[in-house]
Design an enzyme around this catalytic site. Structure first.
Site, PDB file in Angstrom:
ATOM      1  N   GLU A   1       0.867  -1.187   0.000  1.00 47.50           N
ATOM      2  CA  GLU A   1       0.000   0.000   0.000  1.00 47.50           C
ATOM      3  C   GLU A   1       0.895   1.225   0.000  1.00 47.50           C
ATOM      4  O   GLU A   1       1.941   1.238   0.667  1.00 47.50           O
ATOM      5  CB  GLU A   1      -0.905   0.032   1.237  1.00 47.50           C
ATOM      6  CG  GLU A   1      -1.728   1.324   1.299  1.00 47.50           C
ATOM      7  CD  GLU A   1      -2.825   1.337   2.351  1.00 47.50           C
ATOM      8  OE1 GLU A   1      -2.718   0.617   3.341  1.00 47.50           O
ATOM      9  OE2 GLU A   1      -3.795   2.097   2.152  1.00 47.50           O
TER      10      GLU A   1
ATOM     11  N   CYS B   1      -6.765   1.322   3.078  1.00 45.24           N
ATOM     12  CA  CYS B   1      -7.706   2.455   3.108  1.00 45.24           C
ATOM     13  C   CYS B   1      -7.530   3.323   1.871  1.00 45.24           C
ATOM     14  O   CYS B   1      -8.463   4.027   1.465  1.00 45.24           O
ATOM     15  CB  CYS B   1      -7.493   3.284   4.358  1.00 45.24           C
ATOM     16  SG  CYS B   1      -8.059   2.424   5.809  1.00 45.24           S
TER      17      CYS B   1
ATOM     18  N   ASN C   1     -12.127  -3.129   0.916  1.00 41.48           N
ATOM     19  CA  ASN C   1     -11.088  -3.267   1.925  1.00 41.48           C
ATOM     20  C   ASN C   1     -11.682  -2.886   3.260  1.00 41.48           C
ATOM     21  O   ASN C   1     -11.989  -1.729   3.478  1.00 41.48           O
ATOM     22  CB  ASN C   1      -9.935  -2.313   1.628  1.00 41.48           C
ATOM     23  CG  ASN C   1      -9.016  -2.133   2.825  1.00 41.48           C
ATOM     24  OD1 ASN C   1      -8.326  -3.052   3.224  1.00 41.48           O
ATOM     25  ND2 ASN C   1      -9.036  -0.945   3.434  1.00 41.48           N
ATOM     26  N   GLU C   2     -11.888  -3.813   4.115  1.00 40.44           N
ATOM     27  CA  GLU C   2     -12.424  -3.608   5.464  1.00 40.44           C
ATOM     28  C   GLU C   2     -13.576  -2.587   5.557  1.00 40.44           C
ATOM     29  O   GLU C   2     -13.596  -1.754   6.463  1.00 40.44           O
ATOM     30  CB  GLU C   2     -11.310  -3.323   6.476  1.00 40.44           C
ATOM     31  CG  GLU C   2     -10.374  -2.202   6.243  1.00 40.44           C
ATOM     32  CD  GLU C   2      -9.300  -2.068   7.329  1.00 40.44           C
ATOM     33  OE1 GLU C   2      -9.200  -0.971   7.872  1.00 40.44           O
ATOM     34  OE2 GLU C   2      -8.562  -3.037   7.598  1.00 40.44           O
TER      35      GLU C   2
HETATM   36  O1  AHR Z   1      -2.126  -1.145   6.843  1.00 39.11           O
HETATM   37  C1  AHR Z   1      -2.548   0.122   7.249  1.00 39.11           C
HETATM   38  C2  AHR Z   1      -4.046   0.302   7.160  1.00 39.11           C
HETATM   39  O2  AHR Z   1      -4.678  -0.498   8.105  1.00 39.11           O
HETATM   40  C3  AHR Z   1      -4.696  -0.092   5.868  1.00 39.11           C
HETATM   41  O3  AHR Z   1      -4.696   0.924   4.952  1.00 39.11           O
HETATM   42  C4  AHR Z   1      -6.091  -0.409   6.242  1.00 39.11           C
HETATM   43  O4  AHR Z   1      -6.673  -1.356   5.410  1.00 39.11           O
HETATM   44  C5  AHR Z   1      -5.982  -0.821   7.689  1.00 39.11           C
HETATM   45  O5  AHR Z   1      -6.880  -0.162   8.474  1.00 39.11           O
END
Ligand code: AHR
Length: 764
Positions: free
Chosen positions: A24, A224, A348-349
């Protein structure tokens, strides 16, 4: 002593693509990180929307002793996606600009070649040369230089190579002498030596660290980063939309990165796929699910098509032949052969019904067109709770292949939850542990993760797993711990990196039966709450009244420091193991709800927060040695001026939380169990891998019956003091070393040091 028996012919399950990485662009992992571009703010697109401290000239300073002015304008841009450009107006003498890169200096190396490029145009009367110099920003010493003429009044790309004559920490200077005006955009400097020599490529040292891990897959581009932003793909702060990230870098629109900086998208989806291929990892792209949980913005259902199309088009981009629209685009970008794609993640979450309402549209369309693609759904940011359950329910209802779980927790949580995946349904969707880490980069953290990884491997319910976050530029830390740390010139792996590396290098094809007997006791660390209580609010004013503990009434007094209000009373100061706390609470002003801390002792406390994170949840957490783990989570907001009836019941390790008479959390706090040794074994061709973790402070002799004729046996060990960490000064303080072992017939004997991970490779 431990007696370990491995049965190489008793295969339990295939390990498939179990261990991978998650990339990321957080901590400047892409721009100023893996992406080898050396110039910061190359296209003058930095903006306050990315970061409050930015302007279009961030990263740039004036260079040259003449009479001149610089500014950024957008009247005649190079294209409609790249609006801003630099103007230099020289009245007399020399005038230009300097860029020191992302970390204050560019590490120029003698003998290496550097490719500079920019778009430029001039006003008619500007005839003199432009000088491009790699120069020490401290003392003016030059490492290399080139010069050229801007030949026309229309935008044109100029490119050249400078061979460095010296090794120096440099800045890039572009200076002209004369009279008149010149314009520049997309000023770029790349080392010619990138990973695999690719143009627009990756920084070699960081890329090698990733390749050397040997990941089976790479999840990208977030996190995120994927789902936080505007739903309008043309907005400056849009969600991550992959189609914005392909084609000429000068045409890719600059975007806000949700981690508080600018992302050029120079490392875009084409480069991600190419990089996966270059390191031998299967691509695992994550796409937004038409919902931003941070702003609670959802795409109307009748406008979903475009988002679903994005997913289908991406699969075509990766897999389609040249006769398909997106396969053709890929081929034109330079990759005729398909990249291949087995996995795609939607979301994603995400938490919230809006996502789960939209997910089925993606699922159905993808499965209809590409039935063999494995679709990955999400179960939120925590290892438990209502939204987590919702994610799993949605997966079962839709036939999702794999569910993405995320958690960042204390090392002790990993020990306490060692059994977690043994209890999952083997016939249901598989697990993708898409983000996990214990809070810290010490050897102890890494070994607790190693313990857990032996369980991931043995469970048969976990298909994929990757540590997070992967990379951190030490000058731009958004999140810690991280797997790999770097600055402009060097890179090192954390202790956690070496655990990942040992597991990846010795994953094996099939997990096999491995029994483990010990003469020693298992230690049990109980974390049942036992301590004082505190009521607290953060940036919020509240009223707590009708308070009772075990039926006895008391009152609280309030004090305030830095936006944090603490409500105290003698009744709360008393150490308690089992109690019932009742009270009424009302938010008077502020942005969040109420917090009850309990079981507060020297190194541990528990926290029940109602109306936490954007006043969205009720969350119950443990804090062990300052490391938080979420133990329960539900969506819950606090309304201002409304009375809440709150009740907390603690009885030994059982905690129950009630709001207005309704039970919102019910948790049994698990003890951390420290077994004498944790093991896992797998096979691949003629090799048997045995992983053993000793997290006790004493050495341990292991006698391993391998049930095979051993041709050779060797071992690597990762060990040290529990708090040992790697650093720029001691990059390999915690790193694998050879361990001497002996073998005879089918038996291996190994003396495991205290606090160690040993990986034994037996050839049969
Ligand atoms: O890995 C850091 C963050 O943690 C990521 O962006 C997110 O998916 C999670 O909350």
């Amino acid at each position: 002593m431990n007696r370990i028996t491995v049965f190489p012919d008793k295969r339990l399950h295939a390990l498939g693509d179990l261990y991978g990485i998650f990339f990321e662009d957080i901590n400047h992992a892409a721009d100023g990180g893996l992406y080898a571009e050396m110039v910061r703010n190359r296209s003058f697109e930095f903006d306050r929307i990315d970061n409050y401290s930015y302007d279009h000239l961030t990263g740039w300073e004036k260079a040259g002793g003449g009479e001149f002015k610089i500014w950024v304008e957008s009247v005649h841009p190079i294209n409609e996606n790249n609006l801003n450009y630099l103007a230099i107006d020289v009245a007399a003498g020399e005038g230009g600009v300097r860029n020191r890169g992302f970390n204050g200096k560019m590490p120029i190396k003698k003998g290496e070649e550097y490719i500079f490029s920019f778009y430029a145009r001039r006003v008619k009367n500007f005839k003199s040369d432009v000088r491009i110099t790699l120069v020490s920003a401290e003392n003016g010493e030059k490492a290399g230089e080139a010069s050229l003429k801007i030949t026309g009044c229309d935008w044109k790309k100029y490119e050249g190579v400078i061979k460095a004559e010296k090794s120096l920490p440099c800045a890039l200077e572009i200076v002209a002498e004369g009279e008149g005006r010149i314009y520049f955009d997309e000023i770029s400097l790349f080392p010619k030596r990138t990973f695999k020599g690719r143009k627009n490529g990756m920084r070699e040292d960081i890329a090698l660290m990733l390749k050397e891990l040997g990941p089976k897959f790479m999840r990208f581009p977030g996190g995120c980063l994927v789902h936080d932003g505007s739903l309008d793909k043309n907005a400056r702060d849009s969600l991550y939309r992959w189609k914005n990230t392909i084609g000429g870098v000068e045409k890719r629109p600059a975007r806000r990165n949700n981690w508080g900086y600018n992302q050029t998208l120079g490392l875009g989806f084409y480069e991600y796929f190419l990089f996966c291929e270059d390191i031998g990892a299967k691509p695992l792209p994550v796409l937004p699910g038409a919902y931003n949980p941070h702003r609670k913005d959802a795409v109307p259902l009748d406008e979903l098509d475009e988002w679903v199309e994005d997913a289908l088009d991406l699969i075509e981009f990766a897999r389609g032949g040249e006769n398909t629209k997106y396969g053709k685009i890929r081929a034109e970008l330079g990759h005729k052969e398909p990249f291949g794609l087995e996995y795609i993640a939607i979301g994603n979450e995400e938490v919230g019904d809006e996502f789960f309402e939209r997910y089925p549209y993606f699922h159905k369309a993808i499965k209809e067109k590409y039935p063999d693609i494995k679709i990955i759904g999400t179960s939120g940011p925590f290892p438990c709770g209502g939204e987590f359950e919702k994610g799993w329910r949605s997966a079962r209802e839709n036939g999702t292949d794999i569910v993405d779980e995320h958690y960042y927790v204390s090392p002790e949580w990993f020990l306490a939850n060692y059994d977690r995946y043994f209890n999952y349904d083997k016939t249901g969707p598989k697990v993708f542990l898409g983000e996990y880490a214990s809070w810290g980069n010490t050897l102890y953290n890494a070994l607790c993760e190693a313990v857990y990884m032996t369980a991931l491997e043995k469970s048969g319910t976990v298909a994929l797993a990757c540590y997070a976050p992967l990379l951190a530029n030490s000058a731009y830390v958004n999140w810690r711990p991280d797997l790999i740390w770097f600055d402009e010139k060097s890179v090192f792996g954390s202790a956690n990196y070496y655990v990942q590396k040992l597991f990846m290098a010795h994953q094996g094809k099939y997990e096999v039966l491995c029994e483990n007997e010990s003469e020693d006791e298992t230690d049990v660390l109980s974390f049942a709450p036992n301590g004082t209580i505190e009521l607290e609010t953060v940036n919020t004013k509240a009223r707590f009244y009708d308070l009772k503990i075990d039926g006895e009434a008391f009152e609280v007094s309030e004090s305030e420091k830095d936006g944090r209000r603490v409500y105290k009373s003698d009744a709360l100061e008393k150490k308690r193991e089992s109690f019932v706390l009742e009270m009424k609470a009302e938010e008077i002003e502020g942005i969040r709800g109420f917090t009850i801390k309990f079981g507060m002792s020297e190194n541990i406390y528990y926290r029940w927060e109602i109306g936490g994170w954007q006043n969205q949840d009720s969350v119950l957490c443990s804090h062990i040695n300052g490391r938080e783990s979420v133990l329960a989570h539900e969506l819950k907001s606090v309304e201002r001026g409304r009375e809440y009836d709150i009740r907390l019941e603690v009885c030994g390790n059982a905690v129950e939380c009630f709001i207005d008479g309704v039970k919102i959390h019910s948790v049994k706090i698990l003890p951390a169990v420290i077994r004498p040794i944790y093991t896992a074994a797998s096979v691949e061709e003629d090799k048997v891998y045995i992983k053993a973790v000793n997290i006790k402070g004493t050495p341990r002799l292991c006698e391993i019956e391998t049930n095979c004729d051993i041709r050779s046996a060797e071992a690597e060990v990762l060990t040290g003091e529990p708090q040992d960490m790697n650093s720029f000064e001691e990059k390999e303080k915690v790193s694998p070393k050879a361990l001497e072992i002996s073998f005879s017939g089918s038996v291996v004997k190994a003396q495991m040091p205290p606090m160690s991970l040993c990986v034994i490779t037996v050839k049969r």
